[in-house]
Motif scaffolding. Structure first.
Motif, PDB file in Angstrom:
ATOM      1  N   ARG A 114     -29.292 -24.494  11.135  1.00 23.41           N
ATOM      2  CA  ARG A 114     -29.206 -23.432  10.147  1.00 23.41           C
ATOM      3  C   ARG A 114     -27.761 -22.976   9.949  1.00 23.41           C
ATOM      4  O   ARG A 114     -27.004 -22.920  10.898  1.00 23.41           O
ATOM      5  CB  ARG A 114     -30.086 -22.248  10.562  1.00 23.41           C
TER       6      ARG A 114
ATOM      7  N   MET B 254     -45.962 -19.192  19.039  1.00 21.81           N
ATOM      8  CA  MET B 254     -44.636 -19.760  19.303  1.00 21.81           C
ATOM      9  C   MET B 254     -44.445 -19.833  20.801  1.00 21.81           C
ATOM     10  O   MET B 254     -44.535 -18.815  21.489  1.00 21.81           O
ATOM     11  CB  MET B 254     -43.561 -18.796  18.784  1.00 21.81           C
TER      12      MET B 254
ATOM     13  N   MET C 157     -51.681 -18.453  14.935  1.00 25.16           N
ATOM     14  CA  MET C 157     -50.319 -18.997  15.032  1.00 25.16           C
ATOM     15  C   MET C 157     -49.703 -18.563  16.356  1.00 25.16           C
ATOM     16  O   MET C 157     -49.997 -17.475  16.856  1.00 25.16           O
ATOM     17  CB  MET C 157     -49.477 -18.451  13.873  1.00 25.16           C
TER      18      MET C 157
ATOM     19  N   MET D 183     -42.767 -26.552  16.683  1.00 25.39           N
ATOM     20  CA  MET D 183     -41.529 -26.472  15.906  1.00 25.39           C
ATOM     21  C   MET D 183     -40.713 -27.744  16.198  1.00 25.39           C
ATOM     22  O   MET D 183     -41.201 -28.640  16.874  1.00 25.39           O
ATOM     23  CB  MET D 183     -40.754 -25.204  16.284  1.00 25.39           C
ATOM     24  N   SER D 184     -39.480 -27.782  15.697  1.00 20.13           N
ATOM     25  CA  SER D 184     -38.696 -29.021  15.819  1.00 20.13           C
ATOM     26  C   SER D 184     -38.667 -29.575  17.239  1.00 20.13           C
ATOM     27  O   SER D 184     -38.801 -30.770  17.455  1.00 20.13           O
ATOM     28  CB  SER D 184     -37.260 -28.782  15.342  1.00 20.13           C
TER      29      SER D 184
ATOM     30  N   ARG E 297     -44.558 -26.241  12.092  1.00 23.67           N
ATOM     31  CA  ARG E 297     -43.536 -25.532  11.304  1.00 23.67           C
ATOM     32  C   ARG E 297     -42.172 -26.072  11.701  1.00 23.67           C
ATOM     33  O   ARG E 297     -41.648 -25.729  12.754  1.00 23.67           O
ATOM     34  CB  ARG E 297     -43.623 -24.028  11.576  1.00 23.67           C
ATOM     35  N   ILE E 298     -41.630 -26.947  10.847  1.00 23.34           N
ATOM     36  CA  ILE E 298     -40.414 -27.671  11.220  1.00 23.34           C
ATOM     37  C   ILE E 298     -39.248 -27.274  10.334  1.00 23.34           C
ATOM     38  O   ILE E 298     -39.309 -27.405   9.113  1.00 23.34           O
ATOM     39  CB  ILE E 298     -40.633 -29.198  11.077  1.00 23.34           C
ATOM     40  N   GLY E 299     -38.175 -26.802  10.947  1.00 20.77           N
ATOM     41  CA  GLY E 299     -36.970 -26.427  10.210  1.00 20.77           C
ATOM     42  C   GLY E 299     -35.828 -27.380  10.456  1.00 20.77           C
ATOM     43  O   GLY E 299     -35.539 -28.281   9.659  1.00 20.77           O
ATOM     44  N   SER E 300     -35.141 -27.206  11.590  1.00 22.02           N
ATOM     45  CA  SER E 300     -33.887 -27.934  11.821  1.00 22.02           C
ATOM     46  C   SER E 300     -34.055 -29.456  11.834  1.00 22.02           C
ATOM     47  O   SER E 300     -33.132 -30.168  11.459  1.00 22.02           O
ATOM     48  CB  SER E 300     -33.222 -27.439  13.102  1.00 22.02           C
TER      49      SER E 300
ATOM     50  N   LYS F 129     -35.780 -21.489   5.954  1.00 23.67           N
ATOM     51  CA  LYS F 129     -34.983 -20.262   6.117  1.00 23.67           C
ATOM     52  C   LYS F 129     -33.505 -20.593   6.341  1.00 23.67           C
ATOM     53  O   LYS F 129     -33.187 -21.541   7.055  1.00 23.67           O
ATOM     54  CB  LYS F 129     -35.524 -19.431   7.275  1.00 23.67           C
TER      55      LYS F 129
ATOM     56  N   ILE G 234     -43.468 -16.618   7.764  1.00 22.27           N
ATOM     57  CA  ILE G 234     -43.634 -16.925   9.195  1.00 22.27           C
ATOM     58  C   ILE G 234     -42.879 -15.970  10.117  1.00 22.27           C
ATOM     59  O   ILE G 234     -42.918 -16.123  11.329  1.00 22.27           O
ATOM     60  CB  ILE G 234     -43.189 -18.383   9.502  1.00 22.27           C
TER      61      ILE G 234
ATOM     62  N   VAL H 282     -39.767 -25.495   7.185  1.00 27.89           N
ATOM     63  CA  VAL H 282     -39.182 -24.159   7.349  1.00 27.89           C
ATOM     64  C   VAL H 282     -37.757 -24.160   6.791  1.00 27.89           C
ATOM     65  O   VAL H 282     -36.849 -24.762   7.366  1.00 27.89           O
ATOM     66  CB  VAL H 282     -39.201 -23.722   8.826  1.00 27.89           C
TER      67      VAL H 282
HETATM   68  C1  LIG Z   1     -37.443 -20.815  12.483  1.00 19.70           C
HETATM   69  C2  LIG Z   1     -38.881 -20.954  12.792  1.00 19.70           C
HETATM   70  C3  LIG Z   1     -39.487 -22.221  12.868  1.00 19.70           C
HETATM   71  C4  LIG Z   1     -38.713 -23.524  12.735  1.00 19.70           C
HETATM   72  O1  LIG Z   1     -37.855 -23.699  13.813  1.00 19.70           O
HETATM   73  P1  LIG Z   1     -37.084 -25.090  14.050  1.00 19.70           P
HETATM   74  O2  LIG Z   1     -36.775 -25.064  15.498  1.00 19.70           O
HETATM   75  O3  LIG Z   1     -35.880 -25.033  13.189  1.00 19.70           O
HETATM   76  O4  LIG Z   1     -38.007 -26.180  13.668  1.00 19.70           O
HETATM   77  C5  LIG Z   1     -40.858 -22.272  13.112  1.00 19.70           C
HETATM   78  N1  LIG Z   1     -41.596 -21.162  13.269  1.00 19.70           N
HETATM   79  C6  LIG Z   1     -41.062 -19.927  13.189  1.00 19.70           C
HETATM   80  C7  LIG Z   1     -41.949 -18.751  13.388  1.00 19.70           C
HETATM   81  C8  LIG Z   1     -39.687 -19.782  12.967  1.00 19.70           C
HETATM   82  O5  LIG Z   1     -39.175 -18.549  12.911  1.00 19.70           O
END
Ligand SMILES: *Cc1c(COP(=O)(O)O)cnc(C)c1O
Length: 221
Positions: free
Chosen positions: A220, A153, A151, A195-196, A211-214, A25, A67, A23
């Motif tokens: 961010r 969250m 999907m 997620m993270s 779905r991994i971002g940070s 963004k 996403i 991820v």
């Molecule tokens: C931002 C986001 C993520 C990633 O989040 P992190 O905590 O940074 O891993 C995953 N899924 C969705 C829908 C998001 O908006």
């Protein structure tokens, strides 16, 4: 943040059955390229404006997943290139995606987003509304959409018990829907959750896509 190293650390422990969506963004192109050069090809973005700029500027073999909450009037900007829209949260949105995909002569993969968290502001179908959608024959009319799964969250909390419960419930629902409505449709195979901060729990509960971002890119900007 050493992006290549972080990717490696995460992927090393991933079961082969789990797909990693990076991820990206709010992160710059050079960060995305670093992940790309380390072998990552699937990236997730949650804002249309940001995504279309990145798509123009970055390698064309990236598989982009949307996403975030998607407004109807913005669907047209991503239809020419988007691979998967993970955040389909209304029937109206499905209709718009199918119409525009037909015009572009593309088939778009979508995931139905289910609202599993306690927070009201998160998007998605309720279990009941999703079940009604699958029960109806509506999805059969959308020839330019491939329904690839669900999907969700989890609630933003430190309480593992709460998160585990939400993931377990979504996983049960996924298995049930798959059996009842997609028995002969192998495309319906993805359960995108984790997620993270909660992906090990998600995998434990049967996630096929995280779905991994940070944890890859750092906090961010
Ligand atoms: C931002 C986001 C993520 C990633 O989040 P992190 O905590 O940074 O891993 C995953 N899924 C969705 C829908 C998001 O908006």
């Amino acid at each position: 943040m050493n992006i290549a190293r972080q990717l490696h650390v995460i992927k090393k422990k991933l079961p082969a059955s789990v797909t990693l969506v990076a991820v990206s963004k709010f992160h710059a192109n050079d960060a995305i390229l670093e992940a790309y050069e380390a072998g990552q090809r699937i990236f997730g973005e949650s804002r249309v404006q940001e995504l279309i700029l990145k798509q123009e500027q970055l390698p064309k073999d990236i598989e982009w997943h949307f996403i975030g909450h998607l407004q109807m009037n913005k669907v047209k900007y991503i239809i020419p290139f988007i691979h998967t829209i993970q955040s389909v949260d209304s029937i109206e949105l499905l209709k718009v995606i199918n119409q525009l995909a037909e015009k572009s002569n593309r088939t778009i993969s979508i995931l139905i987003q289910i609202h599993i968290a306690e927070e009201e502001h998160k998007y998605g179908f309720s279990y009941k509304d999703a079940e009604n959608l699958f029960k109806s024959s509506l999805l059969d009319d959308f020839s330019y959409i491939s329904v690839s799964g669900l999907m969700g969250m989890a609630t933003w909390t430190d309480e593992m018990k709460q998160i585990r419960k939400e993931f377990a419930e979504l996983s049960r629902f996924f298995q049930q829907i798959k059996k009842e409505y997609f028995a002969n449709k192998p495309d319906f195979k993805e359960l995108s959750m984790g997620m993270s901060n909660d992906y090990p729990l998600a995998i434990e509960q049967g996630s096929t896509m995280i779905r991994i971002g940070s944890k890859i890119f750092g906090e961010r900007r």
